[in-house]
Motif scaffolding. Structure first.
Motif, PDB file in Angstrom:
ATOM      1  N   LYS A   1       0.827  -1.208   0.000  1.00 22.50           N
ATOM      2  CA  LYS A   1       0.000   0.000   0.000  1.00 22.50           C
ATOM      3  C   LYS A   1       0.862   1.259   0.000  1.00 22.50           C
ATOM      4  O   LYS A   1       0.571   2.224  -0.709  1.00 22.50           O
ATOM      5  N   ILE A   2       1.934   1.261   0.774  1.00 23.82           N
ATOM      6  CA  ILE A   2       2.850   2.410   0.791  1.00 23.82           C
ATOM      7  C   ILE A   2       3.484   2.592  -0.586  1.00 23.82           C
ATOM      8  O   ILE A   2       3.576   3.710  -1.096  1.00 23.82           O
ATOM      9  N   LYS A   3       3.895   1.498  -1.192  1.00 25.21           N
ATOM     10  CA  LYS A   3       4.507   1.575  -2.521  1.00 25.21           C
ATOM     11  C   LYS A   3       3.518   2.169  -3.525  1.00 25.21           C
ATOM     12  O   LYS A   3       3.872   3.054  -4.302  1.00 25.21           O
ATOM     13  N   GLU A   4       2.276   1.702  -3.503  1.00 20.07           N
ATOM     14  CA  GLU A   4       1.250   2.232  -4.412  1.00 20.07           C
ATOM     15  C   GLU A   4       1.048   3.721  -4.185  1.00 20.07           C
ATOM     16  O   GLU A   4       0.963   4.494  -5.139  1.00 20.07           O
ATOM     17  N   MET A   5       0.961   4.122  -2.919  1.00 16.45           N
ATOM     18  CA  MET A   5       0.733   5.525  -2.587  1.00 16.45           C
ATOM     19  C   MET A   5       1.916   6.386  -3.025  1.00 16.45           C
ATOM     20  O   MET A   5       1.730   7.474  -3.574  1.00 16.45           O
ATOM     21  N   LEU A   6       3.127   5.904  -2.788  1.00 20.43           N
ATOM     22  CA  LEU A   6       4.319   6.660  -3.160  1.00 20.43           C
ATOM     23  C   LEU A   6       4.420   6.800  -4.674  1.00 20.43           C
ATOM     24  O   LEU A   6       4.668   7.888  -5.192  1.00 20.43           O
ATOM     25  N   LEU A   7       4.208   5.697  -5.384  1.00 18.68           N
ATOM     26  CA  LEU A   7       4.319   5.742  -6.838  1.00 18.68           C
ATOM     27  C   LEU A   7       3.190   6.526  -7.492  1.00 18.68           C
ATOM     28  O   LEU A   7       3.324   6.981  -8.624  1.00 18.68           O
ATOM     29  N   ALA A   8       2.080   6.702  -6.775  1.00 17.18           N
ATOM     30  CA  ALA A   8       0.998   7.546  -7.290  1.00 17.18           C
ATOM     31  C   ALA A   8       1.423   9.014  -7.276  1.00 17.18           C
ATOM     32  O   ALA A   8       0.944   9.814  -8.078  1.00 17.18           O
ATOM     33  N   CYS A   9       2.337   9.365  -6.367  1.00 15.51           N
ATOM     34  CA  CYS A   9       2.784  10.750  -6.221  1.00 15.51           C
ATOM     35  C   CYS A   9       4.082  11.046  -6.963  1.00 15.51           C
ATOM     36  O   CYS A   9       4.287  12.163  -7.408  1.00 15.51           O
ATOM     37  N   CYS A  10       4.971  10.079  -7.019  1.00 14.54           N
ATOM     38  CA  CYS A  10       6.322  10.333  -7.525  1.00 14.54           C
ATOM     39  C   CYS A  10       6.809   9.233  -8.439  1.00 14.54           C
ATOM     40  O   CYS A  10       6.430   8.073  -8.287  1.00 14.54           O
ATOM     41  N   HIS A  11       7.682   9.626  -9.346  1.00 11.65           N
ATOM     42  CA  HIS A  11       8.456   8.657 -10.116  1.00 11.65           C
ATOM     43  C   HIS A  11       9.807   8.587  -9.436  1.00 11.65           C
ATOM     44  O   HIS A  11      10.491   9.601  -9.284  1.00 11.65           O
ATOM     45  N   ILE A  12      10.181   7.397  -8.980  1.00 13.43           N
ATOM     46  CA  ILE A  12      11.438   7.196  -8.268  1.00 13.43           C
ATOM     47  C   ILE A  12      12.392   6.436  -9.173  1.00 13.43           C
ATOM     48  O   ILE A  12      12.046   5.383  -9.705  1.00 13.43           O
ATOM     49  N   GLU A  13      13.584   6.966  -9.367  1.00 14.61           N
ATOM     50  CA  GLU A  13      14.621   6.308 -10.156  1.00 14.61           C
ATOM     51  C   GLU A  13      15.642   5.735  -9.174  1.00 14.61           C
ATOM     52  O   GLU A  13      16.130   6.436  -8.299  1.00 14.61           O
ATOM     53  N   ARG A  14      15.921   4.423  -9.305  1.00 14.77           N
ATOM     54  CA  ARG A  14      16.863   3.777  -8.388  1.00 14.77           C
ATOM     55  C   ARG A  14      18.013   3.152  -9.156  1.00 14.77           C
ATOM     56  O   ARG A  14      17.853   2.792 -10.319  1.00 14.77           O
ATOM     57  N   ASP A  15      19.157   3.027  -8.482  1.00 19.74           N
ATOM     58  CA  ASP A  15      20.290   2.357  -9.102  1.00 19.74           C
ATOM     59  C   ASP A  15      20.162   0.852  -8.900  1.00 19.74           C
ATOM     60  O   ASP A  15      19.197   0.369  -8.309  1.00 19.74           O
ATOM     61  N   ARG A  16      21.136   0.109  -9.360  1.00 20.36           N
ATOM     62  CA  ARG A  16      21.072  -1.355  -9.293  1.00 20.36           C
ATOM     63  C   ARG A  16      21.074  -1.883  -7.870  1.00 20.36           C
ATOM     64  O   ARG A  16      20.685  -3.015  -7.621  1.00 20.36           O
ATOM     65  N   LEU A  17      21.497  -1.056  -6.905  1.00 20.88           N
ATOM     66  CA  LEU A  17      21.508  -1.466  -5.503  1.00 20.88           C
ATOM     67  C   LEU A  17      20.236  -1.047  -4.765  1.00 20.88           C
ATOM     68  O   LEU A  17      20.088  -1.321  -3.579  1.00 20.88           O
ATOM     69  N   GLY A  18      19.332  -0.379  -5.471  1.00 23.41           N
ATOM     70  CA  GLY A  18      18.080   0.050  -4.855  1.00 23.41           C
ATOM     71  C   GLY A  18      18.128   1.433  -4.245  1.00 23.41           C
ATOM     72  O   GLY A  18      17.154   1.895  -3.661  1.00 23.41           O
ATOM     73  N   ASN A  19      19.260   2.126  -4.375  1.00 22.64           N
ATOM     74  CA  ASN A  19      19.373   3.477  -3.849  1.00 22.64           C
ATOM     75  C   ASN A  19      18.627   4.456  -4.745  1.00 22.64           C
ATOM     76  O   ASN A  19      18.639   4.325  -5.964  1.00 22.64           O
ATOM     77  N   VAL A  20      18.011   5.447  -4.143  1.00 27.18           N
ATOM     78  CA  VAL A  20      17.309   6.473  -4.897  1.00 27.18           C
ATOM     79  C   VAL A  20      18.346   7.394  -5.514  1.00 27.18           C
ATOM     80  O   VAL A  20      19.180   7.960  -4.804  1.00 27.18           O
TER      81      VAL A  20
END
Length: 187
Positions: free
Chosen positions: A153-172
């Motif tokens: 649910k948090i992931k859905e809510m966050l992705l509804a607001c923002c586009h997050i780009e992460r590196d191969r290690l999962g860092n923003v």
């Protein structure tokens, strides 16, 4: 997308990004010009326009690295700018990770009570899922399910607001708000 459009949309943001890393205002402006020259010359190589902002920031980071290398060579200074640039990028990633993790706490407040409690106690707190199960008087698998559903649910809510780009290690490494009128307060 045309270089002129990119200039209008991103030049101020990129200049600020450069100025945070280069002390001399005139050098920062020169770097920005060089960045847009490189963008103009290689825009045709970009295969996915949705990644244009990340692509532009990578060009900018590389231009800043080149600036420091060239400056060191010109002044005959022996330095380890690669190490300094890696440290700078590590600090930047750390700052973005901290920023987004702060959002998670705020978004968790909007969850239903049972998911909010599970997330706050385990993911953002110090409880194990077993301790959560004991505290709530439910099975361990029930506690795991609540935590997992809360995460989703948090992931859905966050992705509804923002586009997050992460590196191969999962860092923003980059983010972009989708809308200023997001339904959730990102603090």
């Amino acid at each position: 997308m045309k270089t002129e459009e990119l200039w209008l949309e991103f030049s101020t943001e990129l200049l600020t990004f450069i100025q945070m890393r280069v002390r001399n205002e005139f050098d920062a402006e020169d770097i920005l010009q060089d960045v847009f020259r490189k963008i103009h010359l290689s825009i045709h190589t970009l295969s996915d326009e949705s990644k244009i902002q990340s692509w532009m920031y990578q060009i900018t980071r590389n231009a800043i690295t080149d600036y420091y290398r060239t400056s060191a060579r010109r002044n005959g200074i022996e330095t380890h700018f690669d190490d300094e640039i890696k440290l700078m990028e590590t600090e930047e990633v750390s700052n973005l990770n901290n920023l987004v993790s702060g959002w998670l706490t705020c978004i968790a407040q909007a969850l239903d009570e049972k998911y909010r409690e599970a997330i706050l106690l385990t993911e953002l707190g110090v409880f194990t899922q077993k301790q959560l199960a004991e505290r709530l008087g439910i099975s361990v698998s029930g506690a795991k399910s609540r935590v997992q559903r809360g995460r989703e649910k948090i992931k859905e809510m966050l992705l509804a607001c923002c586009h997050i780009e992460r590196d191969r290690l999962g860092n923003v490494i980059d983010y972009q708000r989708k809308s200023a009128s997001c339904n959730y307060n990102l603090c």
